[in-house]
Design a protein around this motif. Structure first.
Motif, mmCIF file in Angstrom:
data_model
loop_
_atom_site.group_PDB
_atom_site.id
_atom_site.type_symbol
_atom_site.label_atom_id
_atom_site.label_comp_id
_atom_site.label_asym_id
_atom_site.label_seq_id
_atom_site.Cartn_x
_atom_site.Cartn_y
_atom_site.Cartn_z
ATOM 1 N N PHE A 1 -29.809 46.071 1.811
ATOM 2 C CA PHE A 1 -30.906 46.689 1.094
ATOM 3 C C PHE A 1 -32.013 46.411 0.317
ATOM 4 C CE2 PHE A 1 -27.774 49.645 -1.995
ATOM 5 C CZ PHE A 1 -27.784 50.655 -1.404
ATOM 6 N N LEU A 2 -32.389 44.987 0.877
ATOM 7 C CA LEU A 2 -33.003 43.842 0.926
ATOM 8 C C LEU A 2 -33.660 43.845 1.742
ATOM 9 C CD1 LEU A 2 -31.381 40.795 -0.760
ATOM 10 C CD2 LEU A 2 -32.963 42.290 -2.012
ATOM 11 N N GLY A 3 -33.047 43.744 3.072
ATOM 12 C CA GLY A 3 -33.296 43.636 4.497
ATOM 13 C C GLY A 3 -34.122 45.475 4.771
ATOM 14 N N SER A 4 -33.822 46.248 3.926
ATOM 15 C CA SER A 4 -35.059 47.705 4.338
ATOM 16 C C SER A 4 -36.184 47.759 3.351
ATOM 17 C CB SER A 4 -33.802 48.797 4.276
ATOM 18 O OG SER A 4 -33.542 48.654 2.739
ATOM 19 N N GLY A 5 -36.260 46.416 2.479
ATOM 20 C CA GLY A 5 -37.500 46.727 1.647
ATOM 21 C C GLY A 5 -37.390 46.939 -0.393
ATOM 22 N N GLU A 6 -35.539 47.616 -0.437
ATOM 23 C CA GLU A 6 -35.593 47.604 -1.296
ATOM 24 C C GLU A 6 -35.728 46.108 -2.536
ATOM 25 O OE1 GLU A 6 -34.382 50.424 -3.276
ATOM 26 O OE2 GLU A 6 -34.017 51.927 -1.145
ATOM 27 N N THR A 7 -36.196 45.864 -3.579
ATOM 28 C CA THR A 7 -36.203 45.253 -4.759
ATOM 29 C C THR A 7 -35.119 44.993 -5.091
ATOM 30 O OG1 THR A 7 -37.082 46.568 -6.078
ATOM 31 C CG2 THR A 7 -39.080 46.156 -4.761
ATOM 32 N N VAL A 8 -35.478 43.601 -6.199
ATOM 33 C CA VAL A 8 -34.249 43.521 -6.916
ATOM 34 C C VAL A 8 -34.408 44.317 -7.571
ATOM 35 C CG1 VAL A 8 -33.157 41.754 -8.221
ATOM 36 C CG2 VAL A 8 -34.426 41.403 -6.149
ATOM 37 N N GLU A 9 -34.731 44.622 -8.646
ATOM 38 C CA GLU A 9 -35.150 45.537 -9.413
ATOM 39 C C GLU A 9 -33.960 47.315 -9.182
ATOM 40 O OE1 GLU A 9 -37.995 43.555 -8.871
ATOM 41 O OE2 GLU A 9 -37.421 42.081 -10.682
ATOM 42 N N GLU A 10 -34.780 47.607 -7.843
ATOM 43 C CA GLU A 10 -34.720 48.598 -7.473
ATOM 44 C C GLU A 10 -33.666 48.598 -7.017
ATOM 45 O OE1 GLU A 10 -37.730 50.399 -5.105
ATOM 46 O OE2 GLU A 10 -36.898 48.810 -4.671
ATOM 47 N N ILE A 11 -32.153 47.552 -6.830
ATOM 48 C CA ILE A 11 -31.024 47.462 -6.132
ATOM 49 C C ILE A 11 -30.475 47.261 -7.934
ATOM 50 C CG2 ILE A 11 -29.397 45.626 -5.239
ATOM 51 C CD1 ILE A 11 -31.206 45.172 -3.195
ATOM 52 N N LEU A 12 -30.784 46.749 -8.842
ATOM 53 C CA LEU A 12 -30.155 46.978 -9.863
ATOM 54 C C LEU A 12 -29.682 48.444 -10.502
ATOM 55 C CD1 LEU A 12 -31.439 42.851 -11.492
ATOM 56 C CD2 LEU A 12 -29.159 43.675 -10.368
ATOM 57 N N HIS A 13 -31.006 48.612 -10.253
ATOM 58 C CA HIS A 13 -30.742 49.880 -11.379
ATOM 59 C C HIS A 13 -29.747 50.853 -10.279
ATOM 60 C CE1 HIS A 13 -32.570 54.040 -13.162
ATOM 61 N NE2 HIS A 13 -32.636 54.465 -11.686
ATOM 62 N N GLN A 14 -29.660 50.858 -8.944
ATOM 63 C CA GLN A 14 -28.942 51.922 -7.808
ATOM 64 C C GLN A 14 -27.155 51.232 -8.524
ATOM 65 O OE1 GLN A 14 -29.309 52.649 -4.112
ATOM 66 N NE2 GLN A 14 -31.683 52.072 -4.573
ATOM 67 N N TYR A 15 -27.207 50.187 -8.768
ATOM 68 C CA TYR A 15 -25.828 49.194 -8.944
ATOM 69 C C TYR A 15 -25.884 48.676 -10.388
ATOM 70 C CZ TYR A 15 -25.007 50.703 -4.437
ATOM 71 O OH TYR A 15 -24.652 51.010 -3.076
#
Length: 77
Positions: free
Chosen positions: A34-48
Motif C-alpha cells: 500500500f505504501l509503495g503504491s502511494g497510499e498515505t498512512v491515513e488512507e491505510i488506517l481508514h481501510q483497516y
C-alpha cells in the motif's frame, strides 16, 4: 507465535507464516505494498480500522531490518 518488535508476529497458522501485524490477518507485505503504491498512512488506517499508526511504523522498521542483512547471489545450474 513469535513476536518481533512487539507488533510484528510470525505464526505458521496465520497467513502461511508471513509476518503479520499483531497476529491479525494483515501482513507486513500488504502494508508495504500500500505504501509503495502511494497510499498515505491515513488512507491505510481508514481501510483497516483495527490498525494503529505504530503498526505501520513497525512494518517499515521490520522491512528496514531485513535490508540490513547481507545477501549472496548464487548461480543455479
Amino acid at each position: 507465535m513469535e513476536y518481533i518488535a512487539d507488533r510484528i508476529t510470525i505464526d505458521a497458522a496465520v497467513c502461511n507464516g508471513k509476518p503479520t501485524i499483531r497476529g491479525k490477518r494483515i501482513t507486513v507485505q500488504t502494508i508495504l505494498e500500500f505504501l509503495g503504491s502511494g497510499e498515505t498512512v491515513e488512507e491505510i488506517l481508514h481501510q483497516y480500522p483495527t490498525l494503529e499508526r505504530e503498526d505501520i511504523t513497525a512494518a517499515l522498521k521490520f522491512a528496514s531490518e531485513l535490508m540490513n542483512r547481507n545477501y549472496i547471489l548464487k548461480t543455479v545450474a
